[in-house]
Motif scaffolding. Structure first.
Motif, PDB file in Angstrom:
ATOM      1  N   SER A 184       0.821  -1.196   0.000  1.00  0.00           N
ATOM      2  CA  SER A 184       0.000   0.000   0.000  1.00  0.00           C
ATOM      3  C   SER A 184       0.863   1.258   0.000  1.00  0.00           C
ATOM      4  CB  SER A 184      -0.906  -0.008   1.237  1.00  0.00           C
ATOM      5  OG  SER A 184      -1.588   1.190   1.339  1.00  0.00           O
ATOM      6  N   ASN A 185       0.318   2.311  -0.576  1.00  0.00           N
ATOM      7  CA  ASN A 185       0.955   3.628  -0.520  1.00  0.00           C
ATOM      8  C   ASN A 185       0.365   4.488   0.588  1.00  0.00           C
ATOM      9  OD1 ASN A 185       2.608   3.048  -2.624  1.00  0.00           O
ATOM     10  ND2 ASN A 185       1.473   4.204  -4.144  1.00  0.00           N
ATOM     11  N   ILE A 186      -0.498   3.930   1.391  1.00  0.00           N
ATOM     12  CA  ILE A 186      -1.158   4.706   2.440  1.00  0.00           C
ATOM     13  C   ILE A 186      -0.167   5.291   3.446  1.00  0.00           C
ATOM     14  CG2 ILE A 186      -2.779   4.548   4.375  1.00  0.00           C
ATOM     15  CD1 ILE A 186      -4.456   2.695   2.630  1.00  0.00           C
ATOM     16  N   PRO A 187       0.856   4.542   3.898  1.00  0.00           N
ATOM     17  CA  PRO A 187       1.818   5.183   4.804  1.00  0.00           C
ATOM     18  C   PRO A 187       2.549   6.364   4.175  1.00  0.00           C
ATOM     19  CG  PRO A 187       2.017   2.815   4.952  1.00  0.00           C
ATOM     20  CD  PRO A 187       1.103   3.107   3.804  1.00  0.00           C
ATOM     21  N   LEU A 188       2.762   6.321   2.867  1.00  0.00           N
ATOM     22  CA  LEU A 188       3.388   7.448   2.189  1.00  0.00           C
ATOM     23  C   LEU A 188       2.445   8.652   2.174  1.00  0.00           C
ATOM     24  CD1 LEU A 188       4.934   5.551  -0.840  1.00  0.00           C
ATOM     25  CD2 LEU A 188       6.091   6.294   1.232  1.00  0.00           C
ATOM     26  N   ARG A 189       1.186   8.401   1.984  1.00  0.00           N
ATOM     27  CA  ARG A 189       0.207   9.482   2.006  1.00  0.00           C
ATOM     28  C   ARG A 189       0.056  10.052   3.409  1.00  0.00           C
ATOM     29  NH1 ARG A 189      -3.252   8.237  -2.637  1.00  0.00           N
ATOM     30  NH2 ARG A 189      -1.662   8.265  -4.269  1.00  0.00           N
ATOM     31  N   PHE A 190       0.242   9.207   4.420  1.00  0.00           N
ATOM     32  CA  PHE A 190       0.150   9.663   5.804  1.00  0.00           C
ATOM     33  C   PHE A 190       1.186  10.751   6.075  1.00  0.00           C
ATOM     34  CE2 PHE A 190       1.453   9.248  10.288  1.00  0.00           C
ATOM     35  CZ  PHE A 190       0.259   9.596  10.879  1.00  0.00           C
ATOM     36  N   SER A 191       2.381  10.603   5.524  1.00  0.00           N
ATOM     37  CA  SER A 191       3.409  11.630   5.734  1.00  0.00           C
ATOM     38  C   SER A 191       3.013  12.945   5.059  1.00  0.00           C
ATOM     39  CB  SER A 191       4.770  11.156   5.238  1.00  0.00           C
ATOM     40  OG  SER A 191       4.773  10.993   3.838  1.00  0.00           O
TER      41      SER A 191
ATOM     42  N   LEU B 189       9.254  15.017   1.934  1.00  0.00           N
ATOM     43  CA  LEU B 189       9.527  13.597   2.082  1.00  0.00           C
ATOM     44  C   LEU B 189       8.403  12.757   1.489  1.00  0.00           C
ATOM     45  CD1 LEU B 189      11.592  11.672   3.345  1.00  0.00           C
ATOM     46  CD2 LEU B 189      10.201  11.684   5.401  1.00  0.00           C
ATOM     47  N   SER B 190       7.166  13.238   1.630  1.00  0.00           N
ATOM     48  CA  SER B 190       6.048  12.492   1.051  1.00  0.00           C
ATOM     49  C   SER B 190       6.068  12.550  -0.470  1.00  0.00           C
ATOM     50  CB  SER B 190       4.723  13.026   1.585  1.00  0.00           C
ATOM     51  OG  SER B 190       4.481  14.332   1.110  1.00  0.00           O
ATOM     52  N   ILE B 191       6.542  13.656  -1.034  1.00  0.00           N
ATOM     53  CA  ILE B 191       6.667  13.734  -2.498  1.00  0.00           C
ATOM     54  C   ILE B 191       7.680  12.702  -2.978  1.00  0.00           C
ATOM     55  CG2 ILE B 191       7.468  15.188  -4.400  1.00  0.00           C
ATOM     56  CD1 ILE B 191       6.277  17.577  -2.841  1.00  0.00           C
ATOM     57  N   ILE B 192       8.812  12.630  -2.305  1.00  0.00           N
ATOM     58  CA  ILE B 192       9.818  11.616  -2.656  1.00  0.00           C
ATOM     59  C   ILE B 192       9.241  10.219  -2.444  1.00  0.00           C
ATOM     60  CG2 ILE B 192      12.070  10.676  -2.005  1.00  0.00           C
ATOM     61  CD1 ILE B 192      12.868  13.571  -1.291  1.00  0.00           C
TER      62      ILE B 192
ATOM     63  N   TYR C  24       7.076   9.054  -5.307  1.00  0.00           N
ATOM     64  CA  TYR C  24       7.888   8.565  -6.424  1.00  0.00           C
ATOM     65  C   TYR C  24       8.415   7.166  -6.146  1.00  0.00           C
ATOM     66  CZ  TYR C  24       7.907  13.031  -8.870  1.00  0.00           C
ATOM     67  OH  TYR C  24       7.531  14.142  -9.551  1.00  0.00           O
ATOM     68  N   VAL C  25       8.902   6.941  -4.936  1.00  0.00           N
ATOM     69  CA  VAL C  25       9.418   5.619  -4.575  1.00  0.00           C
ATOM     70  C   VAL C  25       8.293   4.586  -4.629  1.00  0.00           C
ATOM     71  CG1 VAL C  25      10.419   4.260  -2.702  1.00  0.00           C
ATOM     72  CG2 VAL C  25      11.329   6.509  -3.209  1.00  0.00           C
ATOM     73  N   GLY C  26       7.095   4.965  -4.183  1.00  0.00           N
ATOM     74  CA  GLY C  26       5.957   4.056  -4.246  1.00  0.00           C
ATOM     75  C   GLY C  26       5.586   3.694  -5.677  1.00  0.00           C
ATOM     76  N   LYS C  27       5.649   4.656  -6.577  1.00  0.00           N
ATOM     77  CA  LYS C  27       5.360   4.370  -7.980  1.00  0.00           C
ATOM     78  C   LYS C  27       6.444   3.475  -8.593  1.00  0.00           C
ATOM     79  CE  LYS C  27       2.687   8.540  -8.774  1.00  0.00           C
ATOM     80  NZ  LYS C  27       1.393   7.933  -8.823  1.00  0.00           N
ATOM     81  N   ILE C  28       7.684   3.719  -8.230  1.00  0.00           N
ATOM     82  CA  ILE C  28       8.776   2.869  -8.705  1.00  0.00           C
ATOM     83  C   ILE C  28       8.598   1.450  -8.179  1.00  0.00           C
ATOM     84  CG2 ILE C  28      11.262   2.442  -8.514  1.00  0.00           C
ATOM     85  CD1 ILE C  28      11.609   5.512  -8.482  1.00  0.00           C
TER      86      ILE C  28
END
Length: 132
Positions: free
Chosen positions: A41-48, A98-101, A104-108
């Motif tokens: 999931s990308n949810i933790p990335l969105r949390f930041s 950091l969430s923007i980065i 990108y990492v999540g999409k990769i």
């Protein structure tokens, strides 16, 4: 909505452990749970992102409040509000970037898993027909 293969439910009863005790400790179970949450999931990335947005909003609001209270009501601005504002704004911006980065990492990561874009039940190759 689930896209994929047909599913079938299989019911079974798990027997009790025959002998011995489990080797799983709390640390291992927590690690397994965290891996399960963040690996699919990308949810933790969105949390930041949301955390950064909220911290930046609080810092900006507190900055406006301090500025207005000093300008209109003559309250002296000591060093404490300035430090709090700077900490809130800088940590909020750090979380945002950091969430923007992280996005990108999540999409990769999603691309590297190399999962197919779609599944199909039947495949027909019309190019193999010969015309005479």
């Amino acid at each position: 909505m689930w896209i994929g293969f047909d599913k079938k439910e299989i019911e079974f009863e798990a027997n009790e452990r025959f002998a011995g005790e489990t080797k799983w400790r709390l640390k291992n179970l927590v690690t397994l749970a965290v891996d399960g949450i963040i690996s699919n999931s990308n949810i933790p990335l969105r949390f930041s992102f949301y955390t950064g947005f909220i911290l930046s909003f609080i810092g900006f609001s507190y900055m406006l409040y301090t500025f207005i209270s000093a300008l209109f009501w003559g309250n002296d601005v000591q060093g404490y509000p300035t430090i709090v504002i700077l900490i809130l704004l800088s940590s909020g911006f750090q979380f945002l970037f950091l969430s923007i980065i992280g996005e990108y990492v999540g999409k990769i990561f999603k691309e590297v898993k190399n999962r197919p874009v779609y599944f199909t039940k039947k495949y027909s190759d019309n190019k193999t027909k010969k015309t005479e």
